[in-house]
Scaffold this motif. Structure first.
Motif, PDB file in Angstrom:
ATOM      1  N   GLU A 414      10.239   6.478  -3.597  1.00 28.58           N
ATOM      2  CA  GLU A 414      10.077   5.918  -2.252  1.00 28.58           C
ATOM      3  C   GLU A 414      11.281   6.294  -1.391  1.00 28.58           C
ATOM      4  OE1 GLU A 414       7.488   4.160  -1.116  1.00 28.58           O
ATOM      5  OE2 GLU A 414       6.424   4.008  -3.026  1.00 28.58           O
ATOM      6  N   LEU A 440      -0.351  25.082 -15.244  1.00 29.99           N
ATOM      7  CA  LEU A 440      -1.288  25.074 -14.121  1.00 29.99           C
ATOM      8  C   LEU A 440      -1.208  26.339 -13.265  1.00 29.99           C
ATOM      9  CD1 LEU A 440      -1.170  21.420 -12.807  1.00 29.99           C
ATOM     10  CD2 LEU A 440      -3.106  22.583 -13.841  1.00 29.99           C
TER      11      LEU A 440
ATOM     12  N   GLU B 361      -1.141  17.652 -14.850  1.00 33.52           N
ATOM     13  CA  GLU B 361       0.177  18.060 -14.354  1.00 33.52           C
ATOM     14  C   GLU B 361       1.237  18.033 -15.439  1.00 33.52           C
ATOM     15  OE1 GLU B 361       1.341  15.734 -10.993  1.00 33.52           O
ATOM     16  OE2 GLU B 361      -0.206  16.602  -9.705  1.00 33.52           O
ATOM     17  N   GLU B 375       6.872  10.205 -18.178  1.00 38.46           N
ATOM     18  CA  GLU B 375       6.501  10.335 -16.768  1.00 38.46           C
ATOM     19  C   GLU B 375       5.047   9.911 -16.564  1.00 38.46           C
ATOM     20  OE1 GLU B 375       8.016  10.592 -14.121  1.00 38.46           O
ATOM     21  OE2 GLU B 375       6.914  11.720 -12.612  1.00 38.46           O
ATOM     22  N   ARG B 378       4.925   6.196 -16.621  1.00 34.87           N
ATOM     23  CA  ARG B 378       5.527   5.624 -15.415  1.00 34.87           C
ATOM     24  C   ARG B 378       4.524   5.663 -14.252  1.00 34.87           C
ATOM     25  NH1 ARG B 378       8.740   7.014 -10.711  1.00 34.87           N
ATOM     26  NH2 ARG B 378       7.999   9.148 -10.839  1.00 34.87           N
ATOM     27  N   VAL B 379       3.876   6.798 -14.095  1.00 37.25           N
ATOM     28  CA  VAL B 379       2.923   6.968 -12.997  1.00 37.25           C
ATOM     29  C   VAL B 379       1.738   6.013 -13.159  1.00 37.25           C
ATOM     30  CG1 VAL B 379       1.262   8.605 -12.012  1.00 37.25           C
ATOM     31  CG2 VAL B 379       3.588   9.364 -12.543  1.00 37.25           C
ATOM     32  N   ARG B 386       0.159  -2.057  -8.965  1.00 40.61           N
ATOM     33  CA  ARG B 386      -0.140  -2.256  -7.543  1.00 40.61           C
ATOM     34  C   ARG B 386      -1.578  -2.707  -7.333  1.00 40.61           C
ATOM     35  NH1 ARG B 386       3.568   2.513  -5.007  1.00 40.61           N
ATOM     36  NH2 ARG B 386       5.506   1.423  -5.395  1.00 40.61           N
ATOM     37  N   GLU B 420       6.083 -12.135  -2.685  1.00 40.63           N
ATOM     38  CA  GLU B 420       6.943 -11.607  -1.630  1.00 40.63           C
ATOM     39  C   GLU B 420       6.107 -10.912  -0.553  1.00 40.63           C
ATOM     40  OE1 GLU B 420      10.325  -8.261  -1.015  1.00 40.63           O
ATOM     41  OE2 GLU B 420      10.233  -9.128  -3.024  1.00 40.63           O
ATOM     42  N   LEU B 424       5.941 -12.122   3.458  1.00 42.70           N
ATOM     43  CA  LEU B 424       6.245 -11.240   4.579  1.00 42.70           C
ATOM     44  C   LEU B 424       5.069 -11.164   5.550  1.00 42.70           C
ATOM     45  CD1 LEU B 424       8.153  -8.346   2.851  1.00 42.70           C
ATOM     46  CD2 LEU B 424       8.960  -9.658   4.802  1.00 42.70           C
ATOM     47  N   ARG B 428       5.514 -12.688   9.338  1.00 48.24           N
ATOM     48  CA  ARG B 428       5.745 -11.701  10.381  1.00 48.24           C
ATOM     49  C   ARG B 428       4.658 -10.648  10.510  1.00 48.24           C
ATOM     50  NH1 ARG B 428       9.126 -12.866  13.798  1.00 48.24           N
ATOM     51  NH2 ARG B 428       9.914 -10.753  14.072  1.00 48.24           N
ATOM     52  N   ARG B 430       3.990  -8.494   8.338  1.00 48.91           N
ATOM     53  CA  ARG B 430       4.539  -7.244   7.824  1.00 48.91           C
ATOM     54  C   ARG B 430       3.875  -6.878   6.503  1.00 48.91           C
ATOM     55  NH1 ARG B 430      10.652  -7.295   7.442  1.00 48.91           N
ATOM     56  NH2 ARG B 430      10.504  -7.781   9.647  1.00 48.91           N
ATOM     57  N   VAL B 432       4.183  -4.679   3.162  1.00 50.49           N
ATOM     58  CA  VAL B 432       5.184  -3.954   2.384  1.00 50.49           C
ATOM     59  C   VAL B 432       4.726  -2.509   2.239  1.00 50.49           C
ATOM     60  CG1 VAL B 432       6.325  -3.796   0.153  1.00 50.49           C
ATOM     61  CG2 VAL B 432       5.951  -6.016   1.209  1.00 50.49           C
ATOM     62  N   LYS B 433       5.585  -1.597   2.652  1.00 48.90           N
ATOM     63  CA  LYS B 433       5.160  -0.200   2.756  1.00 48.90           C
ATOM     64  C   LYS B 433       5.487   0.606   1.508  1.00 48.90           C
ATOM     65  CE  LYS B 433       5.338   0.465   7.731  1.00 48.90           C
ATOM     66  NZ  LYS B 433       4.021  -0.090   7.982  1.00 48.90           N
ATOM     67  N   TYR B 434       4.512   1.360   1.072  1.00 50.78           N
ATOM     68  CA  TYR B 434       4.725   2.361   0.038  1.00 50.78           C
ATOM     69  C   TYR B 434       4.209   3.677   0.580  1.00 50.78           C
ATOM     70  CZ  TYR B 434       5.019  -1.669  -3.029  1.00 50.78           C
ATOM     71  OH  TYR B 434       5.366  -2.840  -3.603  1.00 50.78           O
ATOM     72  N   ARG B 435       4.820   4.734   0.146  1.00 50.80           N
ATOM     73  CA  ARG B 435       4.319   6.029   0.587  1.00 50.80           C
ATOM     74  C   ARG B 435       3.144   6.457  -0.280  1.00 50.80           C
ATOM     75  NH1 ARG B 435       8.717  10.570   1.757  1.00 50.80           N
ATOM     76  NH2 ARG B 435       8.068  11.036  -0.352  1.00 50.80           N
ATOM     77  N   GLU B 436       3.168   6.053  -1.522  1.00 51.85           N
ATOM     78  CA  GLU B 436       2.050   6.378  -2.396  1.00 51.85           C
ATOM     79  C   GLU B 436       1.470   5.115  -2.984  1.00 51.85           C
ATOM     80  OE1 GLU B 436       2.905   9.499  -5.188  1.00 51.85           O
ATOM     81  OE2 GLU B 436       3.352  10.883  -3.562  1.00 51.85           O
TER      82      GLU B 436
END
Lengths: 483, 505
Positions: A414, A440, B361, B375, B378-379, B386, B420, B424, B428, B430, B432-436
């Motif tokens: 992020e 790939l 990948e 990895e 984690r992904v 989420r 949380e 938010l 307000r 608001r 909570v922002k995630y890019r992905e």
């Protein structure tokens, strides 16, 4: 309805404070914004480093400051990236430009194809596939131009800081920021931990619902609440800078950054500088190279809570990091932007500050990782460099290094400042190569990839010939302006 | 030139949607690197959840070269513009979570701040759905492909499909077998693990056939035969937040309108899905067995179904949660074998797809390496966590107190990460922002507002405009959306021209 925010006080002695005051007033005109202009802090790097990242242009655009005012009338120049020399002894210099590296073909990233080609022995330097690098190495410049190979790059600015600061100050005044000159004598904190009042030297005091600390590393306001700071000195070895302001000469479009035995040096037109690690450097010898230079101490690190109570630290009061990769003002502008979109009410709920802080920390830590990468991946024999290579990197950087070293994967985080291509440019530029080729890429036959890469390079080379030099481009803009 | 490595022998156990999606993707995307052997048993049925999808499925199909109209005709698919939630915040409520934005999507401040401000001022406002192009299109039962320009109102949405999973798997099977995937019918009776590494060396089938492999993919569904069974990876149970643990499903003939959206109707102890395909409508009641008996749930479903039933009600059991790691040793769980989140937001196939993307990948060259495995995990963890929070929100953000089930979810302790986010929003507006991550800002806004949580505060910049002008802007937007949508074709008519269903092969 909650109690609204009414008054904002920004305190600072440089361009960061002016940008904060101007942006808040411009984008939230209903607020009463006061700028307390103090004496400049010599060690506030966000106020002092002339080179900036491309983000400054978007910031100007959001304020409605056009390129004429932000670039041409202030004597700024355009920069496409940085040229790193001497960071990995056996390798040639490399360019980190704000552009795409290579053309995408197939579903996989270009750098994965390049890595296969490199292993097969026929790839040219990674940056030779980045259009802006070819442009910059030739001393030429064009803004992004659709329909040409130079369509996707971005560019930062090399600022003439005194002139830029005057421009932003005039803009702040124009949009209605109340401007006061004075020095802070004392900061009173109330029992909630809020900044209650600033007492000024020679009498008088100021208070506001929200206070913004742009006073530099001293963090006169935010530091009065608490002093908790994360220490990054284990990863970022340079703790001294010499900065020299010389005669105005045209800044290079590709800023050179050259490693030396205990740090690095740069030249960006009038401003030149040397960064070094005091413990490893021959300070007298360096000082002799730059006798008129200002000597500045850096304590690399960041506050995990730049916003606490009613006080938000912006710039060096929040994060101190050496100027390698020119992130100081970038982090400040990004925090200002974030503050504008997250303006609180008068209650200043901790949950809102926590969300702001979470984003600031994520952003600053990845900037730290990117800067630290240059050291951890450097290959030089001197003690400082050997010590850097031997220090275990922060976890998030270690993860990037492990992932890249395996197969060229660049994990997502992020609030990244730098794109995957930019990470790849530095990793590859300093000789970090994956253990194996990503399978790939085999979806595109090697000879087809080779042909595409050669064609891309040829297109760039042909197009560079048709572009003006940076000086010619600036001159053309200036004459357009005077018409 | 790269020396092509030895092809990795991939053994996939299970041939449902997850198994055949995985087989087709690996065979198509890594033709030189992998040989794929899929084992499935006709004696074991497929669960076939996730008939409703998210827009991401289009990228999967595109990457595999699957033509949209052909795919839709064969799987008797319909278009999906979002999900309608009925009776969630309160009985009688209805809102759509669209695959699109609210407002024009253009202003410097998100639309919902203006909405909150006017709403808190007690101003009369049109239904929120009227201010979203996607919702309006859905409510009117119309469909047209989105325009490429997101600056146009008709470009402010995406879409997914509702399709017959029982037909999708065979379609992918054909594609996979043409790409060289070998299929064996059989039931796995034994798993042979390496004594030192713990990796799986081979599986044995009931008829004694032994299949060796380098990489095993567990698509065995809830059984989780390899990762949960042989590798004994523990299951992280989320039942305290997501107590639904059963579903009863019963398709019916499509007799009423073919809505271009899925419906999720809240029930006394869970919720009921309604997924219209071209030929039939999927129905099911997802419920918490601690709060309602099987017979009562079945009766409630049968009573609610709109058309002529096409099968007897079928019972499914599950547990919300996931394996602590999806990739263990040389074995990767994909789909239900890795975990389960109820289909409230149609995430099952999405999770399969994300796992396949990550596996492709991070595909090994021989023995899987720890960095690749870590990895991957984690992904996948990030995705699960989420989605979990987003699902819990639907249950928790309610005023319903008409049954013990709703009392429980309304008052239960929620994860800190969600608490949380809610705080938010309440204070307000608001997000909570995630890019992905799968659900971005507009999705959260849709559910928050749809379930009646209007923020107490908003971006103070939204106060700067004159309320009369804001009202006029909202009225104009509503009219513009309505006029544009009215010119779009009827969904059923569009399907009949574009992709009329063909008889299953």
């Amino acid at each position: 309805m909650t109690e609204p925010l009414r008054t904002v006080l920004v305190a600072g002695g440089g361009i960061t404070g002016w940008y904060a005051a101007a942006a808040i007033k411009r984008r939230a005109p209903f607020l009463d914004v006061t700028m307390l202009a103090t004496r400049g802090a010599p060690d506030a790097l966000a106020d002092r480093i002339a080179c900036t990242l491309p983000s400054i242009r978007g910031f100007h655009a959001d304020l409605g400051i056009g390129e004429e005012d932000a670039v041409l009338r202030t004597g700024a120049a355009c920069r496409l990236g940085t040229l790193f020399s001497g960071w990995a002894d056996d390798l040639p210099d490399y360019a980190h430009v704000y552009d795409r590296y290579g053309q995408r073909f197939g579903a996989t990233s270009f750098h994965l194809h390049w890595l296969r080609a490199r292993r097969a022995g026929w790839a040219d330097a990674f940056d030779s596939y980045a259009p802006a690098a070819a442009l910059a190495r030739a001393g030429r410049f064009v803004p992004p131009t659709p329909g040409t190979p130079f369509a996707d790059h971005d560019y930062g600015l090399t600022l003439d800081l005194p002139r830029q600061e005057r421009m932003v100050r005039a803009f702040a005044d124009h949009v209605g920021v109340r401007i006061l000159a004075g020095e802070i004598a004392d900061v009173a904190i109330d029992d909630r931990g809020f900044v209650a009042r600033l007492t000024l030297v020679g009498g008088g005091s100021l208070a506001a619902d929200l206070v913004v600390d742009a006073t530099g590393p001293a963090a006169r306001l935010r530091g009065a609440i608490d002093q908790a700071v994360d220490d990054w000195s284990g990863w970022l070895p340079c703790d001294r800078l010499l900065i020299h302001a010389g005669a105005p000469i045209e800044p290079p479009v590709l800023t050179p950054v050259v490693a030396h035995a205990a740090g690095w040096r740069w030249s960006s037109g009038a401003q030149t500088g040397i960064a070094y690690a005091a413990a490893h450097a021959d300070e007298a010898a360096l000082a002799a190279l730059m006798p008129d230079g200002d000597r500045i101490a850096i304590r690399p690190g960041m506050r995990r809570a730049p916003w606490r109570g009613n006080c938000v630290a912006i710039g060096d009061s929040a994060t101190q990091v050496e100027p390698l990769e020119w992130c100081n003002l970038h982090l400040a502008l990004s925090a200002i932007d974030r503050l504008v979109t997250m303006l609180p009410d008068a209650a200043m709920a901790p949950v809102e500050a926590a969300d702001f802080n979470r984003q600031c920390v994520a952003e600053a830590e990845r900037v730290r990782d990117f800067v630290a990468l240059h050291y951890v991946a450097a290959r030089r024999p001197e003690p400082m460099w050997r010590a850097c290579a031997a220090t275990p990197p922060p976890d998030s950087l270690a993860h990037t290094l492990t992932q890249f070293a395996e197969r060229g994967r660049l994990p997502f985080y992020e609030e990244e400042t730098f794109s995957r291509d930019e990470w790849a440019a530095v990793l590859i530029g300093q000789g970090v190569l994956p253990r194996r080729v990503d399978p790939l890429v085999e979806a595109v036959p090697a000879d087809a990839a080779a042909a595409a890469m050669a064609r891309h390079k040829a297109d760039i080379a042909a197009a560079v010939q048709r572009t003006p030099t940076h000086a010619a481009w600036l001159a053309a803009q200036a004459s357009r302006l005077s018409r | 030139m790269t020396t092509p490595g030895k092809a990795v022998r991939v053994v996939i156990v299970g041939g449902g949607t997850a198994g055949w999606m995985t087989a087709a993707a690996i065979a198509r995307l890594l033709p030189h690197r992998a040989s794929v052997h899929l084992v499935e048993s006709e004696a074991i049925g497929i669960v076939g959840v996730g008939e409703a999808t998210l827009p991401h499925i289009r990228f999967f199909n595109e990457r595999l070269g699957i033509p949209e109209a052909e795919f839709m005709a064969l799987t008797r698919a319909t278009f999906k513009l979002g999900i309608e939630f009925r009776d969630w915040g309160r009985i009688g409520d209805s809102y759509i979570h669209p695959f699109g934005t609210f407002g024009s999507g253009k202003g410097a401040i998100d639309f919902h701040h203006y909405w909150s401000r006017l709403s808190r001022a007690g101003a009369p406002l049109p239904p929120l759905d009227d201010l979203s192009y996607a919702c309006t299109l859905a409510r009117q039962g119309r469909f047209a492909h989105p325009q490429a320009d997101p600056g146009q109102l008709a470009g402010t949405f995406g879409y997914a499909y509702q399709f017959d999973a029982q037909l999708f798997a065979p379609y992918l099977r054909g594609l996979a077998e043409r790409a060289g995937v070998v299929r064996t019918d059989g039931i796995v009776t034994a798993v042979d693990r390496d004594g030192d590494t713990g990796d799986i060396r081979a599986i044995t089938l009931a008829d004694g056939t032994r299949i060796e492999g380098d990489l095993f993919v567990d698509c065995s569904g809830f059984r989780s035969l390899l990762v949960g069974g042989a590798m004994e990876e523990p299951f992280e149970d989320w039942a305290h937040w997501l107590p639904a643990d059963r579903a009863v499903a019963m398709p019916c003939r499509t007799e009423t309108a073919v809505t271009p959206y899925t419906s999720a109707i809240a029930m006394p102890a869970g919720w009921r899905w309604r997924i219209p395909l071209q030929h039939r409508t999927g129905n099911g009641y997802v419920y918490a067995s601690a709060f309602v008996g099987d017979a009562e749930a079945r009766d409630a479903l049968v009573a609610a179904v709109e058309g002529e039933p096409l099968a007897e009600p079928r019972l499914l059991r599950f547990r919300a949660g996931r394996r602590r790691r999806s990739w263990v040793g040389n074995c990767v769980a994909i789909g239900l074998a890795s975990g389960f989140l109820e289909p409230l937001e149609s995430t099952s196939i999405y999770l399969v797809q994300q796992a396949i993307t990550a596996l492709v990948e991070l595909f090994p060259d021989g023995a899987p390496s720890p960095p690749d495995r870590d990895e991957f995990n984690r992904v996948i963890d990030l995705e699960y966590d989420r989605i979990r929070d987003f699902l819990i929100l639907h249950y928790h953000a309610t005023t319903r107190s008409d049954s013990p089930f709703w009392d429980y979810v309304r008052t239960m302790t929620i994860p800190d990460s969600l608490a949380e986010k809610l705080d938010l929003w309440r204070r307000r507006g608001r997000v909570v922002k995630y890019r992905e991550g799968v659900f971005l800002d507009a999705s959260w806004v849709a559910v928050y507002l749809g379930q009646g949580i209007v923020p107490e505060g908003w971006d103070p910049r939204a106060d700067a405009s004159d309320p009369v002008a804001v009202h006029r802007g909202i009225a104009a937007l509503r009219q513009e959306i309505a006029a544009d949508v009215a010119a779009r074709p009827d969904h059923r008519g569009f399907l009949d021209r574009y992709c009329p269903m063909t008889d299953a092969a």
